[in-house]
Design an enzyme around this catalytic site. Structure first.
Site, mmCIF file in Angstrom:
data_model
loop_
_atom_site.group_PDB
_atom_site.id
_atom_site.type_symbol
_atom_site.label_atom_id
_atom_site.label_comp_id
_atom_site.label_asym_id
_atom_site.label_seq_id
_atom_site.Cartn_x
_atom_site.Cartn_y
_atom_site.Cartn_z
ATOM 1 N N GLU A 1 0.837 -1.203 0.000
ATOM 2 C CA GLU A 1 0.000 0.000 0.000
ATOM 3 C C GLU A 1 0.873 1.254 0.000
ATOM 4 O O GLU A 1 0.377 2.373 0.145
ATOM 5 C CB GLU A 1 -0.922 0.010 1.225
ATOM 6 N N ASN B 1 -0.194 -7.794 -3.368
ATOM 7 C CA ASN B 1 -0.932 -7.067 -4.391
ATOM 8 C C ASN B 1 -0.030 -6.096 -5.144
ATOM 9 O O ASN B 1 0.941 -5.585 -4.594
ATOM 10 C CB ASN B 1 -2.066 -6.284 -3.733
ATOM 11 N N ASP C 1 -6.690 -5.871 -4.452
ATOM 12 C CA ASP C 1 -5.801 -6.035 -3.298
ATOM 13 C C ASP C 1 -5.800 -7.486 -2.830
ATOM 14 O O ASP C 1 -5.697 -7.767 -1.643
ATOM 15 C CB ASP C 1 -6.189 -5.110 -2.129
#
Lengths: 192, 618
Positions: B219, B303, B345
């Site tokens: 992220e 991801n 994700d």
């Protein structure tokens, strides 16, 4: 000769004029928009305190007035910057996640504009990055104004009343003011 | 046979206890003979775990996954389905840390080791004394700023024991080795940089003297890697990136992916637009398994970043996939993407169980992976061929996996896009199952999968890569999937490819599981219930209310007194529990990447605080 229909028509016109006037007047009171609003000089920052406890006699502090806090356009610019500079990546739309919430009453490092300015520019030890040299003072003061609007600290006519994206919280404009309290609990885990 | 191994284990422990520390310090891996694997075969099931090394006998628990095959199966049988109802509290230990506790405690000889979330304190507890008093504590003092690059709470998934050392990772991307006897630091190596968004939350694995460590930060626009450090010195042996040119990914002449879509030169560059591979995610923050016979390690990648897929057309190799590598050199032998061009994700980092299963009349060496995208995959672990992929939860995002091409069959209208809200994306970003590890019993042949039942609405937003800050570009709002419950404990038969039994929980089951020779499955709930289920029927046999929600990994061991104990860390948090651990505001549905919307009632159900609980029969 005046027919009843014509006088009715005039009454309607008068009513319309009155409504328009009222609307115009109320719009005038909406926001005192100044097109030349200057942010405070960043030099006001030495006035920042982290603690209300001062040794010896209490000295009167310089207070900083963030003109942008009264300017809807600047606040909306702050909202745009908040998302563009990835503030939303940690604090989301005020509920927090990686960083603490910004829509509640808890302020770890102070809720005054100068406190928030210092937090953004200097960073804070538990994960808040320092944006010094990455944002201009003007941008930071706009962010400061927007951040304060998230917990309802700005006047309702200044705070954002709409959202361009998926609705995930009440609008800043309709968010009830959360009276700031200094939070005793830092976001980080505490050592034993 | 089972009894014999128990006795052997006990004798080994007694010897270890009576000897000096050095004798305790050398029980690992390679020294365990294959007889340790015998109980499974002796029971007449064709299914067995690939390698129980470094199991070091049933008495101890020296790596979080229990063994290289990652079965989290304990050969201890004192606590059984018949007597577990009498289980009681033996002792507790407060960690003094209030964030999410995801780690598995380790037991080596007569010492237990506990790693906390940030600030990553390591405690050694003396099991030979009443109440297990503290022997020492070690403080690595990670950078406090590193908390700002931890996407989903400041968790740590545990340490490993190897050759007299406790080795683990700190949030600020350092790997430390600590003398297991004294608590003194032996070496410390900085493996990543928080200013590039890197942190480390995973438990390392030691294979053939190499400490395997990977980064977190999918992220934060990181570039994922797995790194091998020399276990003796901490010096870098090799690093294999998830993205980029073949030379960086350590793809060479030995690389033979099974499917044509994974064959070609420098796919880690050409499957991305421009230089997006340089900050495209693919972290390695989950689990690693090892097959000593094939000499291959297996691990998944996270991801791709950002979540908004519009800015990264292409398959985004080698994110959201799995690698098989030679642990000596790091060379890739095969790779497969669970989710080419992942749009949800759906990290591919979950535990990979190495089992030998009877499939279509032949025993196959397989890798079983309950994945975030909602399918339990069974792969040939020598070649990377997908033998089966079956749904174990509610899915609207795909219609299955095409076994011919290896590609999932996606539902295009459910793909998130910029400036438009897509609703009823199931499973949500954490998938049908996240990091929380399953266990597998050779006695029942079943996989015990702790997982969740969540859907979400999502809108893609403008993406701005600024190193060291989040790179997500999506607004998400999660909620319970069909049925309204958010957690599940599913017993899955990987041969028959179906659910055998299933228990619903109010909150996501974010804890690990352990299954024992006594046919008992242990797991914890986010509202603080530690539970024992019958491994065969799923019937609840026992429960205990802990002080905080449980997201840790339970373990079981034989104490110096010869009794079987079960231990688990309570302390709610993690991504699912961030609303409590981080004191988040539930009026923002998008908080904590949208997980808060699904957890609004958690603050009323539990409070934070880390405590170790240890249970035994009276």
């Amino acid at each position: 000769m005046s027919s009843p229909s014509r006088s009715g028509c005039r009454r309607r016109r008068e009513l319309l004029a009155a409504v328009l006037l009222a609307a115009a007047l109320s719009a005038c009171q909406r926001e005192d928009r100044r097109f030349r609003t200057w942010p405070p000089a960043a030099s006001a920052i030495p006035a920042v305190r982290q603690s209300e406890l001062q040794p010896g006699p209490t000295t009167r502090d310089l207070t900083v007035r963030n003109e942008y806090g009264d300017n809807a356009w600047a606040v909306s610019e702050g909202k745009r910057l908040y998302n563009q500079f990835n503030c939303s990546g940690c604090h989301f739309q005020g509920g927090g996640g990686i960083g603490p919430p910004l829509m509640d009453s808890q302020w770890i490092y102070g809720s005054q504009p100068e406190n928030i300015f210092a937090t953004i520019v200097e960073g804070r030890p538990n994960g808040m990055p320092s944006f010094r040299g990455k944002l201009g003072n003007d941008q930071v003061w706009k962010l400061v104004a927007y951040v304060r609007s998230m917990s309802g600290l700005l006047a309702k006519d200044v705070a954002s009343g709409r959202n361009d994206d998926m609705q995930v919280r009440s609008q800043e404009q309709s968010t009830e003011k959360a009276r700031p309290v200094q939070s005793a609990v830092p976001p980080a885990s505490q050592r034993p | 046979m089972a009894k014999t191994s128990l006795v052997v284990g006990f004798v080994a422990l007694t010897v270890a206890c009576s000897g000096g520390h050095e004798s305790r310090a050398t029980p690992p891996a390679a020294r365990v003979t294959t007889s340790a694997a015998a109980p499974a075969g002796a029971l007449g099931t064709a299914a067995r775990a690939a390698s129980l090394a470094p199991d070091s006998g049933s008495a101890q628990w020296i790596i979080p996954a229990k063994n290289y095959a990652s079965t989290r199966y304990s050969g201890l049988g004192q606590i059984t389905a018949a007597n577990v109802s009498r289980l009681g509290l033996a002792w507790t230990f407060s960690t003094g840390v209030s964030r999410g506790h995801e780690a598995a405690p380790l037991v080596v000889g007569s010492t237990m080791y506990v790693v906390t979330p940030f600030p990553n304190i390591l405690y050694a507890l003396d099991l030979s004394k009443p109440g297990a008093p503290l022997k020492w504590e070690y403080q690595p003092n990670p950078s406090t700023a590193s908390q700002g690059v931890a996407c989903c709470d400041v968790v740590n998934r545990g340490a490993v024991y190897y050759d007299g050392k406790i080795i683990y990772n700190t949030l600020d991307a350092n790997t430390v080795a600590v003398d297991a006897r004294t608590g003194k630091q032996v070496w410390r190596t900085r493996v990543g940089d928080i200013n590039r968004g890197e942190s480390v939350t995973m438990a390392p694995l030691v294979v053939k003297g190499k400490v395997l460590v990977g980064n977190s930060g999918g992220e934060f626009g990181i570039r994922g890697w797995l790194t091998a450090l020399d276990a003796g010195t901490g010096k870098l042996a090799w690093r294999a990136y998830t993205t980029g040119p073949d030379t960086d990914v350590l793809i060479g002449p030995r690389f033979k992916p099974f499917y044509p879509l994974d064959q070609g030169k420098d796919l880690g560059v050409s499957s991305w637009p421009g230089d997006a591979w340089q900050y495209g995610g693919g972290g390695v923050w989950g689990w690693i398994s090892y097959d000593p016979e094939l000499n291959l390690i297996y691990y998944g990648t996270s991801n791709p970043g950002p979540w908004n897929p519009d800015v990264r057309p292409g398959d985004n190799k080698w994110t959201a996939g799995v690698f098989a590598r030679d642990p000596d050199t790091g060379e890739a032998v095969w790779a497969y993407q669970w989710n080419p061009h992942d749009v949800y994700d759906h990290d591919g980092i979950n535990e990979l169980l190495l089992l030998d299963l009877p499939i279509n009349g032949a025993t196959r060496k397989v890798l079983v992976a309950p994945e975030r995208n909602g399918y339990v995959y069974v792969l040939d672990r020598a070649t990377g061929e997908v033998l089966s992929a079956d749904p174990f939860g509610y899915i609207t995002t795909s219609r299955g996996v095409d076994l011919k091409s290896g590609r999932p069959i996606m539902v295009p209208e459910k793909a998130p896009r910029t400036g438009q809200v897509v609703r009823e994306i199931c499973p949500a970003a954490p998938g049908v199952k996240d990091w929380q590890p399953s266990s597998w019993s050779p006695r029942t042949g079943l996989l015990y999968i702790p997982h969740q039942n969540l859907c979400q609405d999502e809108e893609g937003t403008e993406a701005n890569y600024i190193a060291g800050t989040p790179y997500v570009a999506a607004i998400v709002k999660m909620y319970a999937g069909p049925g309204g419950y958010r957690g599940e404990m599913t017993a899955w038969d990987p041969v028959a490819r179906k659910i055998v039994w299933n228990v619903h929980e109010r909150f996501p089951v974010w804890s690990g599981t352990v299954v024992t020779e006594g046919d008992v499955v242990f797991y914890g709930t986010m509202d603080g219930w530690f539970k024992a289920l019958d491994a065969r029927s799923g019937k609840e046999l026992w429960r205990f209310k802990t002080g905080s929600g449980i997201i840790g990994q339970p373990v079981t061991y034989l104490g110096p007194d010869g009794k079987q104990y079960v231990a688990v860390l309570a302390g709610v948090g993690g991504w699912a529990g961030a609303v409590v651990a981080g004191g988040l505001d539930t009026r923002d549905s998008s908080a904590a990447l949208g997980f808060v919307n699904a957890m609004k009632d958690l603050p009323a159900a539990t409070t934070k605080g880390g405590t170790l609980y240890v249970f035994a029969l009276p």
